[in-house]
Design an enzyme around this catalytic site. Structure first.
Site, PDB file in Angstrom:
ATOM      1  N   CYS A 123       0.841  -1.196   0.000  1.00 52.37           N
ATOM      2  CA  CYS A 123       0.000   0.000   0.000  1.00 52.37           C
ATOM      3  C   CYS A 123       0.873   1.242   0.000  1.00 52.37           C
ATOM      4  O   CYS A 123       1.768   1.374   0.836  1.00 52.37           O
ATOM      5  CB  CYS A 123      -0.894  -0.014   1.230  1.00 52.37           C
ATOM      6  SG  CYS A 123      -1.797   1.521   1.427  1.00 52.37           S
TER       7      CYS A 123
ATOM      8  N   CYS B 182      -1.096   6.111   7.004  1.00 52.95           N
ATOM      9  CA  CYS B 182      -2.459   5.745   7.389  1.00 52.95           C
ATOM     10  C   CYS B 182      -2.520   5.178   8.798  1.00 52.95           C
ATOM     11  O   CYS B 182      -3.361   5.563   9.595  1.00 52.95           O
ATOM     12  CB  CYS B 182      -3.015   4.752   6.367  1.00 52.95           C
ATOM     13  SG  CYS B 182      -4.416   3.796   6.920  1.00 52.95           S
TER      14      CYS B 182
ATOM     15  N   CYS C  88      -8.344   0.881  -0.662  1.00 58.44           N
ATOM     16  CA  CYS C  88      -7.644   0.222   0.443  1.00 58.44           C
ATOM     17  C   CYS C  88      -7.503  -1.257   0.086  1.00 58.44           C
ATOM     18  O   CYS C  88      -8.487  -1.907  -0.272  1.00 58.44           O
ATOM     19  CB  CYS C  88      -8.432   0.377   1.738  1.00 58.44           C
ATOM     20  SG  CYS C  88      -7.831  -0.692   3.049  1.00 58.44           S
TER      21      CYS C  88
ATOM     22  N   GLN D 207     -18.601  -9.492  12.234  1.00 55.62           N
ATOM     23  CA  GLN D 207     -17.154  -9.674  12.092  1.00 55.62           C
ATOM     24  C   GLN D 207     -16.718  -9.255  10.690  1.00 55.62           C
ATOM     25  O   GLN D 207     -17.415  -9.536   9.722  1.00 55.62           O
ATOM     26  CB  GLN D 207     -16.787 -11.140  12.331  1.00 55.62           C
ATOM     27  CG  GLN D 207     -17.104 -11.644  13.738  1.00 55.62           C
ATOM     28  CD  GLN D 207     -16.046 -11.260  14.756  1.00 55.62           C
ATOM     29  OE1 GLN D 207     -15.042 -10.648  14.440  1.00 55.62           O
ATOM     30  NE2 GLN D 207     -16.289 -11.619  16.010  1.00 55.62           N
TER      31      GLN D 207
ATOM     32  N   TYR E 296     -21.915 -11.987  25.569  1.00 55.69           N
ATOM     33  CA  TYR E 296     -21.394 -11.003  24.606  1.00 55.69           C
ATOM     34  C   TYR E 296     -21.685 -11.530  23.187  1.00 55.69           C
ATOM     35  O   TYR E 296     -20.779 -11.683  22.365  1.00 55.69           O
ATOM     36  CB  TYR E 296     -19.881 -10.788  24.780  1.00 55.69           C
ATOM     37  CG  TYR E 296     -19.426 -10.574  26.206  1.00 55.69           C
ATOM     38  CD1 TYR E 296     -19.296  -9.279  26.712  1.00 55.69           C
ATOM     39  CD2 TYR E 296     -19.127 -11.645  27.045  1.00 55.69           C
ATOM     40  CE1 TYR E 296     -18.873  -9.068  28.018  1.00 55.69           C
ATOM     41  CE2 TYR E 296     -18.709 -11.449  28.344  1.00 55.69           C
ATOM     42  CZ  TYR E 296     -18.578 -10.166  28.823  1.00 55.69           C
ATOM     43  OH  TYR E 296     -18.150  -9.964  30.114  1.00 55.69           O
TER      44      TYR E 296
ATOM     45  N   ASP F 137     -17.245 -13.911  24.597  1.00 52.79           N
ATOM     46  CA  ASP F 137     -16.524 -13.223  23.508  1.00 52.79           C
ATOM     47  C   ASP F 137     -16.555 -11.728  23.798  1.00 52.79           C
ATOM     48  O   ASP F 137     -17.192 -10.953  23.096  1.00 52.79           O
ATOM     49  CB  ASP F 137     -17.212 -13.549  22.164  1.00 52.79           C
ATOM     50  CG  ASP F 137     -16.497 -12.936  20.971  1.00 52.79           C
ATOM     51  OD1 ASP F 137     -15.413 -12.350  21.145  1.00 52.79           O
ATOM     52  OD2 ASP F 137     -17.025 -13.044  19.851  1.00 52.79           O
TER      53      ASP F 137
ATOM     54  N   CYS G 160     -10.321 -10.859  21.863  1.00 46.08           N
ATOM     55  CA  CYS G 160      -9.644  -9.999  20.885  1.00 46.08           C
ATOM     56  C   CYS G 160      -8.520  -9.219  21.556  1.00 46.08           C
ATOM     57  O   CYS G 160      -8.030  -8.239  21.007  1.00 46.08           O
ATOM     58  CB  CYS G 160     -10.635  -9.075  20.192  1.00 46.08           C
ATOM     59  SG  CYS G 160     -11.614  -8.100  21.329  1.00 46.08           S
TER      60      CYS G 160
HETATM   61  N1  SAH Z   1     -19.805 -12.870  19.549  1.00 47.66           N
HETATM   62  C1  SAH Z   1     -20.191 -11.810  18.657  1.00 47.66           C
HETATM   63  C2  SAH Z   1     -19.862 -10.400  19.165  1.00 47.66           C
HETATM   64  C3  SAH Z   1     -18.549 -10.176  19.825  1.00 47.66           C
HETATM   65  S1  SAH Z   1     -18.096  -8.489  20.030  1.00 47.66           S
HETATM   66  C4  SAH Z   1     -19.609 -12.017  17.281  1.00 47.66           C
HETATM   67  O1  SAH Z   1     -18.708 -12.835  17.092  1.00 47.66           O
HETATM   68  O2  SAH Z   1     -20.094 -11.404  16.335  1.00 47.66           O
HETATM   69  C5  SAH Z   1     -18.454  -8.189  21.729  1.00 47.66           C
HETATM   70  C6  SAH Z   1     -19.894  -7.857  21.990  1.00 47.66           C
HETATM   71  O3  SAH Z   1     -20.058  -7.656  23.400  1.00 47.66           O
HETATM   72  C7  SAH Z   1     -20.393  -6.590  21.323  1.00 47.66           C
HETATM   73  O4  SAH Z   1     -21.553  -6.918  20.578  1.00 47.66           O
HETATM   74  C8  SAH Z   1     -20.745  -5.658  22.505  1.00 47.66           C
HETATM   75  O5  SAH Z   1     -21.880  -4.860  22.247  1.00 47.66           O
HETATM   76  C9  SAH Z   1     -21.026  -6.640  23.618  1.00 47.66           C
HETATM   77  N2  SAH Z   1     -20.830  -6.167  25.012  1.00 47.66           N
HETATM   78  C10 SAH Z   1     -19.948  -5.268  25.473  1.00 47.66           C
HETATM   79  N3  SAH Z   1     -20.003  -5.213  26.823  1.00 47.66           N
HETATM   80  C11 SAH Z   1     -20.939  -6.105  27.227  1.00 47.66           C
HETATM   81  C12 SAH Z   1     -21.433  -6.523  28.510  1.00 47.66           C
HETATM   82  N4  SAH Z   1     -20.961  -5.991  29.635  1.00 47.66           N
HETATM   83  N5  SAH Z   1     -22.376  -7.480  28.538  1.00 47.66           N
HETATM   84  C13 SAH Z   1     -22.847  -8.035  27.395  1.00 47.66           C
HETATM   85  N6  SAH Z   1     -22.426  -7.672  26.160  1.00 47.66           N
HETATM   86  C14 SAH Z   1     -21.485  -6.725  26.070  1.00 47.66           C
END
Ligand code: SAH
Length: 502
Positions: free
Chosen positions: A93, A99, A189, A327, A356, A431, A458
């Site tokens: 790039c 960037c 990009c 994602q 999550y 997650d 992550c």
């Molecule tokens: N498992 C999903 C999202 C993961 S991202 C996937 O793979 O697509 C993390 C997520 O946690 C986000 O959607 C965010 O809004 C949520 N989040 C953040 N803090 C939280 C909490 N305290 N309790 C529940 N969800 C939460």
């Protein structure tokens, strides 16, 4: 390498009062880069003093100019590369340096993967305090993108491109220069889809022809703020959403006619954001043409004995609105979810909680193999999407709750206990965002004692911290596998399995 005299001086200064920085601004220092920080800077030590060097990669020896000096560390930028790392490659790039989105594009893809694997390992040892023998026994090799030699290009299914003016007043679309609000012109990009360029050029020529002004952050005037593009990689559907500082576009039908002619175009909308804020999207959405949403289908793999990914027929189709969390790298997401599913060890009977859960992606795959799944997510719209996704895929054994994981789960347990019932949860999947799980969430998991905990993370640092809590509470760390979701960047995704010792 240690220079004791200097070390002592720094130490003594610390006792008497505020220590003098070891180096000062504008000093030129020779440093060998041995690590990469989470923000992408190369890390090296000079006389025991830590330097964070922008644009340097592991293996480089550079002359670096100090930009900001602190007591024990300093920030610097590369003045020139004295000895390039053997793993250095020419970034493809042209704006990689300015960037800041791809912090490690100058590192070969194989080395990027090795760096990520090492980072997870180092955090498990240092932050998690796990024994080296255990870590080496449980860690499986990072899952890179398919084509190692070509590298991870064009993987993103989403782009958010700011529109503005350059210093000469010309219309530009591109990317913010790292940590600034200056837009560097860039319509293609290399992490995004090739069609993005056509879309951006279409919007720009419409703006020029009809004199539609871009939004200007300094004055709060102008109309078009961002161009959001999403695509369903498996369906070929494309969505364009223009984020406006206002509620309508002049000569709307002209723009729509041109965009709609692009093959795959499925949804054209505007989003209203009249606030003076860095937040990109506002709440109000209006579809101008086509569908309100696009669809994407994710497939999972079976995991072979040797850790390989064997295609399966299991898939779930998701509807994505301009506002949904989804994602960004579908090819790798499929592998990540496949591992999460494999680690969950489902046989059709289990009760699973997916904390999550976003729009229910992991929950719905798990539901296909479990007795029952409960998803918890803080954003109400995401839960609406999750319920809709369940319905459209004919999945009836998934239930979703809006709220914080650390509140919904303990309340559920309390309620069950009040009725003298066992919560009866076999598997918990988490997650969380980068800050990791709330301690109340971890405590509740320890109290429930599910047989298996699947942790999708992550951020390796908060992952290691949370795994320690679970290990101290009676869980055995069984499997750990990073999955590269964000090639050329420093972001690291990992999936882990813990089982209860009891
Ligand atoms: N498992 C999903 C999202 C993961 S991202 C996937 O793979 O697509 C993390 C997520 O946690 C986000 O959607 C965010 O809004 C949520 N989040 C953040 N803090 C939280 C909490 N305290 N309790 C529940 N969800 C939460």
């Amino acid at each position: 390498m240690g220079n004791n005299k200097r070390d002592r001086r720094a130490g003594q200064a610390g006792k008497k009062g505020p220590a003098l920085p070891f180096y000062k601004k504008n000093d030129l220092v020779t440093v060998s880069i041995t690590d990469q920080g989470s923000d992408g800077a190369g890390i090296g030590k000079a006389d025991g003093y830590t330097l964070f060097v922008k644009d340097a990669v592991i293996g480089d020896t550079v002359k670096a100019r100090i930009t900001k000096a602190k007591k024990n560390y300093a920030y610097a930028r590369v003045e020139f590369i004295q000895k390039p790392s053997p793993d250095r490659v020419e970034p493809r790039c042209p704006i990689a340096r300015q960037c800041g989105g791809c912090q490690i594009q100058a590192l070969s893809y194989e080395k990027q993967l090795a760096f990520k694997q090492d980072k997870v390992r180092a955090d498990l040892l240092r932050i998690g305090g796990f024994e080296q023998t255990l870590v080496d026994a449980v860690m499986e090799p990072i899952v890179g993108m398919q084509d190692l030699a070509a590298g991870p290009w064009r993987y993103r299914n989403k782009a958010q491109i700011p529109v503005g003016k350059d210093s000469a007043g010309h219309l530009v679309a591109g990317f913010y220069a790292g940590r600034t609000h200056r837009i560097i012109p860039m319509t293609d990009c290399l992490l995004g889809d090739e069609v993005n360029r056509e879309i951006v050029e279409c919007v720009m020529s419409y703006m020029q022809l009809y004199r539609v002004p871009p939004y200007e952050e300094e004055t709060g005037k102008g109309l078009i703020r961002h161009i959001l593009i999403r695509s369903g990689r498996s369906t070929g559907q494309i969505m364009v959403c223009l984020i406006l500082n206002g509620d309508r576009l002049p000569y709307e039908s002209e723009l729509v006619r041109q965009l709609a002619a692009i093959p795959g175009m499925t949804s054209i909308s505007v989003n209203v954001n009249t606030e003076r804020t860095n937040v990109i999207l506002g709440k109000e959405l209006r579809t101008l043409w086509g569908q309100d949403e696009i669809e994407d289908t994710l497939r999972v793999f079976d995991i072979g004995e040797d850790g390989s990914f064997v295609p399966s027929s299991e898939s779930v189709t998701f509807r994505i609105s301009p506002l949904s969390f989804y994602q960004v790298n579908p090819e790798q997401t499929q592998k990540l979810y496949s591992l999460a599913l494999d680690y969950a060890g489902l046989t059709g009977k289990e009760t699973v909680w997916d904390l999550y859960c976003g729009v229910g992606t992991i929950s719905l795959f798990m539901a296909r193999r479990a007795g029952k799944v409960c998803g918890v997510e803080i954003i109400p719209e995401a839960i609406e999407n999750a319920r809709e996704n369940a319905r459209r895929n004919g999945i009836e054994n998934a239930q979703f709750f809006v709220g914080k994981a650390e509140e919904v789960l303990p309340e559920y347990v309390l309620q069950k206990r009040a009725n003298e019932e066992d919560p009866g949860i076999d598997v918990i999947c988490v997650d969380p965002p980068r800050k990791g799980c709330d301690s109340r969430c971890l405590e509740t998991i320890l109290e429930i004692r599910p047989q298996r905990v699947v942790y999708v993370s992550c951020d390796p640092a908060t992952l290691a911290r949370d795994l320690r809590v679970l290990a101290d509470g009676g869980y055995r760390l069984e499997r750990v596998r990073p999955v590269d979701q964000f090639g050329h960047t420093c972001h690291i995704e990992t999936v882990c399995l813990l089982t209860h010792k009891g």
